[in-house]
Design an enzyme around this catalytic site. Structure first.
Site, PDB file in Angstrom:
ATOM      1  N   GLU A  29      36.090  46.394  42.303  1.00 24.38           N
ATOM      2  CA  GLU A  29      37.127  46.242  43.318  1.00 24.38           C
ATOM      3  C   GLU A  29      36.673  46.838  44.650  1.00 24.38           C
ATOM      4  OE1 GLU A  29      39.498  44.345  42.810  1.00 24.38           O
ATOM      5  OE2 GLU A  29      40.127  44.407  40.712  1.00 24.38           O
ATOM      6  N   TYR A  37      35.599  41.732  51.700  1.00 23.64           N
ATOM      7  CA  TYR A  37      36.638  41.216  52.590  1.00 23.64           C
ATOM      8  C   TYR A  37      36.506  41.806  53.989  1.00 23.64           C
ATOM      9  CZ  TYR A  37      38.845  39.219  48.458  1.00 23.64           C
ATOM     10  OH  TYR A  37      39.094  38.494  47.322  1.00 23.64           O
TER      11      TYR A  37
END
Length: 334
Positions: free
Chosen positions: A108, A115
């Site tokens: 994650e 991103y």
């Protein structure tokens, strides 16, 4: 905290006689961990140089739609990391499961970094970048989604089983339509870097979601009643509907490749599959509106040789020199 219930859960019971991972005591959970380990990649191993020209050539309404998706992603992954670090990794006592969640937390972090790279690469204006990075403050629906996630991850309000259902809904339902929307860029033969990131991240999240369903079906003693599972999943679908409406409004309803009605149907189709994985009755009973993308939906993206993808000209893609320097330090720099 719901101690009187949680103490009955095998996943939360301390084994004071076990200090090492070997010998393996939960082989199925260990296999899940090894599967996740095999998917390891890093955020720098995707080249976005071509994406800049594609992004600038994209119609403004379409760009606005994808900006909303990026704003959601940069917030959502941080909340997932928060739940793993502050809840599951502190509570779970079965080592094989803890290994999985440790690996997931690391993944994650890679997703979150990826991103950020996407935003920094595609959106050079710093004020606009900040609007995306501050998604919770700037986008009411993203704030609402974040509040919903934290509500269902709260150990003081929910059983472990309820939290795992909520976690599967986050990793599956809240993310899935965004993955689909980005994947349609591949059909237009544009944004290859963004599409590659999307394929790697969606594959990871598919494993995360499936593992949560596996734990619910095989390890959770206090499995939530079906009506509770349906309640959680339907709430997630309603939030996705609201986000889709919001993003399409920003795009003035013009996004090539799909309509919002198709996304509404797809997320219901996907949710029924989650019900099946949790051994529940389906809710919506609808078909897949995107049959041409079945391979992607099943997370069958072929594993790529990341060394072939490793970029050599990223400094030309990221317009922030200091940011680029930090991204591309190699081992010799430490």
């Amino acid at each position: 905290m719901l101690i009187f219930i949680s103490n009955m859960e095998e996943l939360l019971i301390e084994n004071s006689q076990r200090f090492t991972i070997f010998p393996i005591q939960h082989p199925e959970c260990w296999n899940w961990y090894k599967k996740l380990e095999s998917l390891t990649w890093t955020a720098q191993e995707v080249d976005m140089c071509k994406d800049i020209d594609d992004w600038e050539a994209m119609p403004k309404p379409q760009r606005e739609f994808y900006k909303q998706i990026l704003a959601f992603f940069v917030v959502a992954d941080e909340i997932v990391i928060e739940n793993l670090l502050t809840n599951f990794m502190r509570e779970i006592k079965v080592k094989e499961v803890l290994y999985f969640y440790t690996m997931q937390a690391a993944q994650e972090c890679v997703h979150s970094e990826a991103y950020s790279i996407q935003v920094k690469t595609l959106i050079p204006d710093e004020k606009e970048q900040q609007r995306i990075f501050s998604g919770i403050e700037k986008h009411p629906i993203i704030k609402k989604m974040a509040q919903w996630v934290r509500q269902w991850m709260d150990p003081d309000r929910n059983t472990l089983g309820e939290r795992l259902v909520g976690f599967a809904a986050v990793e599956g339902i809240l993310f899935q339509n965004h993955f689909v929307a980005i994947q349609f860029l591949k059909e237009q033969n544009i944004m290859p870097g963004l599409v590659s990131y999307n394929e790697f991240i969606s594959r990871d999240e598919g494993v995360h979601c499936s593992f949560a369903c596996f734990l619910i079906s095989n390890y959770v003693y206090n499995i939530p009643e079906e009506k509770i599972i349906h309640k959680i999943l339907k709430e997630a679908v309603e939030l996705v509907d609201e986000f889709i409406n919001y993003a399409f409004d920003k795009a003035r309803g013009r996004v090539p490749g799909f309509s919002k009605e198709m996304l509404f149907q797809y997320i219901r189709y996907f949710t029924d599959n989650l019900c099946f994985m949790m051994q529940c009755k389906s809710i919506y009973k609808v078909g897949n509106p995107f049959p041409q993308m079945t391979k992607f939906f099943l997370n069958e993206v072929e594993k790529t040789n990341f060394f072939e993808l490793r970029p050599t000209q990223y400094q030309n893609c990221v317009k922030d020199d200091a940011f680029a320097f930090k991204l591309f330090l190699n081992d010799d720099d430490f």
